[in-house]
Design a protein around this motif. Structure first.
Motif, PDB file in Angstrom:
ATOM      1  N   GLN A   9       0.216  -1.532 -43.056  1.00  0.00           N
ATOM      2  CA  GLN A   9      -1.007  -0.718 -42.210  1.00  0.00           C
ATOM      3  C   GLN A   9       0.180   0.285 -41.141  1.00  0.00           C
ATOM      4  N   SER A  10       1.122  -0.258 -40.717  1.00  0.00           N
ATOM      5  CA  SER A  10       1.976   0.013 -39.613  1.00  0.00           C
ATOM      6  C   SER A  10       3.677  -0.236 -40.109  1.00  0.00           C
ATOM      7  N   LEU A  11       4.257   0.675 -39.626  1.00  0.00           N
ATOM      8  CA  LEU A  11       5.858   0.379 -39.947  1.00  0.00           C
ATOM      9  C   LEU A  11       6.767   1.162 -38.817  1.00  0.00           C
ATOM     10  N   ILE A  12       7.699   0.480 -38.625  1.00  0.00           N
ATOM     11  CA  ILE A  12       8.483   0.811 -37.351  1.00  0.00           C
ATOM     12  C   ILE A  12       9.979   1.064 -37.976  1.00  0.00           C
ATOM     13  N   ILE A  13      10.818   1.945 -38.148  1.00  0.00           N
ATOM     14  CA  ILE A  13      11.998   2.202 -38.898  1.00  0.00           C
ATOM     15  C   ILE A  13      12.866   2.956 -37.769  1.00  0.00           C
ATOM     16  N   LEU A  14      14.152   2.864 -38.112  1.00  0.00           N
ATOM     17  CA  LEU A  14      15.307   3.386 -37.412  1.00  0.00           C
ATOM     18  C   LEU A  14      15.390   5.103 -37.970  1.00  0.00           C
ATOM     19  N   GLU A  15      15.533   5.752 -37.017  1.00  0.00           N
ATOM     20  CA  GLU A  15      16.026   7.221 -37.524  1.00  0.00           C
ATOM     21  C   GLU A  15      17.177   7.038 -38.503  1.00  0.00           C
ATOM     22  N   GLY A  16      16.922   7.807 -39.584  1.00  0.00           N
ATOM     23  CA  GLY A  16      17.986   7.874 -40.593  1.00  0.00           C
ATOM     24  C   GLY A  16      17.613   6.987 -41.673  1.00  0.00           C
ATOM     25  N   LYS A  17      16.947   5.886 -41.548  1.00  0.00           N
ATOM     26  CA  LYS A  17      16.602   5.222 -42.481  1.00  0.00           C
ATOM     27  C   LYS A  17      15.501   5.600 -43.378  1.00  0.00           C
ATOM     28  N   ASP A  84       9.035  12.472 -38.340  1.00  0.00           N
ATOM     29  CA  ASP A  84       8.257  11.969 -39.608  1.00  0.00           C
ATOM     30  C   ASP A  84       7.222  10.922 -38.897  1.00  0.00           C
ATOM     31  N   SER A  85       7.258  10.466 -37.666  1.00  0.00           N
ATOM     32  CA  SER A  85       6.347   9.571 -36.979  1.00  0.00           C
ATOM     33  C   SER A  85       5.072  10.201 -37.051  1.00  0.00           C
ATOM     34  N   ALA A  86       4.232   9.519 -37.730  1.00  0.00           N
ATOM     35  CA  ALA A  86       2.785  10.006 -38.110  1.00  0.00           C
ATOM     36  C   ALA A  86       2.008   8.857 -38.877  1.00  0.00           C
ATOM     37  N   SER A  87       0.709   9.470 -39.128  1.00  0.00           N
ATOM     38  CA  SER A  87      -0.180   8.779 -40.246  1.00  0.00           C
ATOM     39  C   SER A  87      -0.037   9.225 -41.502  1.00  0.00           C
ATOM     40  N   TYR A  88       0.220   8.547 -42.733  1.00  0.00           N
ATOM     41  CA  TYR A  88       0.229   8.734 -43.892  1.00  0.00           C
ATOM     42  C   TYR A  88      -0.963   8.389 -44.713  1.00  0.00           C
ATOM     43  N   ILE A  89      -1.740   9.179 -45.244  1.00  0.00           N
ATOM     44  CA  ILE A  89      -2.868   8.912 -45.950  1.00  0.00           C
ATOM     45  C   ILE A  89      -2.726   9.469 -47.414  1.00  0.00           C
ATOM     46  N   CYS A  90      -3.084   8.245 -48.148  1.00  0.00           N
ATOM     47  CA  CYS A  90      -3.193   8.187 -49.630  1.00  0.00           C
ATOM     48  C   CYS A  90      -4.823   8.789 -49.922  1.00  0.00           C
ATOM     49  N   VAL A  91      -4.859   9.674 -50.566  1.00  0.00           N
ATOM     50  CA  VAL A  91      -6.358  10.175 -51.139  1.00  0.00           C
ATOM     51  C   VAL A  91      -6.363  10.288 -52.407  1.00  0.00           C
ATOM     52  N   VAL A  92      -7.453   9.982 -53.069  1.00  0.00           N
ATOM     53  CA  VAL A  92      -7.728  10.200 -54.491  1.00  0.00           C
ATOM     54  C   VAL A  92      -8.999  10.747 -54.912  1.00  0.00           C
ATOM     55  N   GLY A 106      -4.768   4.839 -44.303  1.00  0.00           N
ATOM     56  CA  GLY A 106      -3.314   5.298 -43.771  1.00  0.00           C
ATOM     57  C   GLY A 106      -2.386   4.297 -43.429  1.00  0.00           C
ATOM     58  N   THR A 107      -1.051   4.606 -43.293  1.00  0.00           N
ATOM     59  CA  THR A 107       0.025   3.850 -42.894  1.00  0.00           C
ATOM     60  C   THR A 107       0.335   4.619 -41.775  1.00  0.00           C
ATOM     61  N   THR A 108       0.697   3.894 -40.480  1.00  0.00           N
ATOM     62  CA  THR A 108       0.898   4.513 -39.159  1.00  0.00           C
ATOM     63  C   THR A 108       2.779   4.284 -39.322  1.00  0.00           C
ATOM     64  N   LEU A 109       3.383   5.408 -39.292  1.00  0.00           N
ATOM     65  CA  LEU A 109       4.926   5.344 -39.394  1.00  0.00           C
ATOM     66  C   LEU A 109       5.349   5.728 -37.792  1.00  0.00           C
ATOM     67  N   SER A 110       6.172   4.903 -37.368  1.00  0.00           N
ATOM     68  CA  SER A 110       6.906   5.298 -36.333  1.00  0.00           C
ATOM     69  C   SER A 110       8.461   5.080 -36.617  1.00  0.00           C
TER      70      SER A 110
END
Lengths: 113, 114
Positions: A9-17, A84-92, A106-110
């Motif tokens: 549902q959400s994800l936090i990653i370091l820049e460059g990863k 890249d911090s945003a919500s990523y939505i998969c749509v079929v 959606g997956t919220t990426l920070s």
């Protein structure tokens, strides 16, 4: 029932990863699968679109894969950036006359520095 | 090529009122779709218009209606507003046919119902 499930549902990653987002769907008959990026307060922007016969598609640092047999897709982001911090939505899209899309939540990426 | 435009960008209404939102698609696109986006439900499909005819419809009550004009511009109307109608309303334009029929979204109209 036509459904699209996304994880996490959400994800936090370091820049460059790198990171990978998942999408499972139960849409039938299947037409195509899209990944969108939505920045806060803005409309979604298309990243990739794949039909049944396409199993991978890239757009810069974004690479989407599709396994139509298992009804799964993934979006891989390489060398993440703060933007890249945003919500990523998969749509079929289901095969029918017109444009009827089924959205995942959606997956919220920070991405942090 | 100009993108999809939506007006107004922000709107505040009270319960029971009605509202009309407008969408101008990308030049040459014949299909306009409308979506409601809320934090709890995500994006949900309202309806699609193609060449002035409603081609697809989602599961929304009859209070939500739309139309498309001969120049492909589209309007969406919500009557007897309820608190739960507060949402971001997005429209998307597309050619309406073809292998991918890619949709391009507008910036949305943020509707707040008090």
């Amino acid at each position: 029932k036509n459904q699209v499930e996304q994880s996490p549902q959400s994800l936090i990653i370091l820049e460059g990863k790198n990171c990978t987002l998942q999408c499972n769907y139960t849409v039938s008959p299947f037409s195509n699968l899209r990944w969108y990026k939505q920045d806060t307060g803005r409309g979604p922007v298309s990243l990739t679109i794949m039909t049944f016969s396409e199993n991978t598609k890239s757009n810069g640092r974004y690479t989407a894969t599709l396994d139509a047999d298992t009804k799964q897709s993934s979006l891989h982001i390489t060398a993440s950036q703060l933007s890249d911090s945003a919500s990523y939505i998969c749509v079929v899209s289901a095969q029918q006359a017109g444009t009827a899309l089924i959205f995942g939540k959606g997956t919220t990426l920070s991405v942090s520095s | 090529k100009a993108g999809v435009t939506q007006t107004p960008r922000y709107l505040i209404k009270t319960r029971g009122q009605q509202v009309t939102l407008s969408c101008s698609p990308i030049s040459g696109h014949r299909s306009v779709s409308w979506y409601q986006q809320t934090p709890g439900q995500g994006l949900q499909f309202l309806f699609e218009y193609f060449s002035e005819t409603q081609r697809n419809k989602g599961n929304f009550p009859g209070r939500f209606s739309g139309r498309q004009f001969s120049n492909s511009r589209s309007e969406m109307n919500v009557s007897t507003l309820e608190l739960g109608d507060s949402a971001l309303y997005l429209c998307a334009s597309s050619p309406g046919q073809g292998k991918y029929n890619e949709q391009f979204f507008g910036p949305g109209t943020r509707l707040t119902v008090l």
